[in-house]
Design a protein around this motif. Sequence first.
Motif: not given
Length: 118
Positions: A73-86
């Motif tokens: 939702v925060k990055f609606p223009k990205l169709s395919s992504f990976k993410f990480s939080c630390c």
Amino acid sequence: MKASVGVCVVFVLALLGLGSAIKCYNCKDYTGACSKIKDCYYDDACLSVYERGGDTYRQCIKYSECDYSTVGVKFPKLSSFKFSCCTSDLCNSAPLSVSSRSVVAILLPLALFWWGVF
């Protein structure tokens, strides 16, 4: 008497550290070279979003929002992504490249051999 005052000072300083916020890299880049740093809030984490074949986004995010749907939702223009939080200071830096890992893997045994560890 002096010992109890010292213990109290150490205890107070330890409590002050518990509420401190973390620092995260804050940028959008393609190369992984990010140098902008932001002070986050105490309940934040550092986020890295990797767009497939594109940019990497680094910023603060509430720790409770570190899930795929919220990041989407925060990055609606990205169709395919990976993410990480630390949750440690500057933990959303760019990972070491393969070539720098290779150099370390070669130099470390050589240094240990030089100093006679082996």
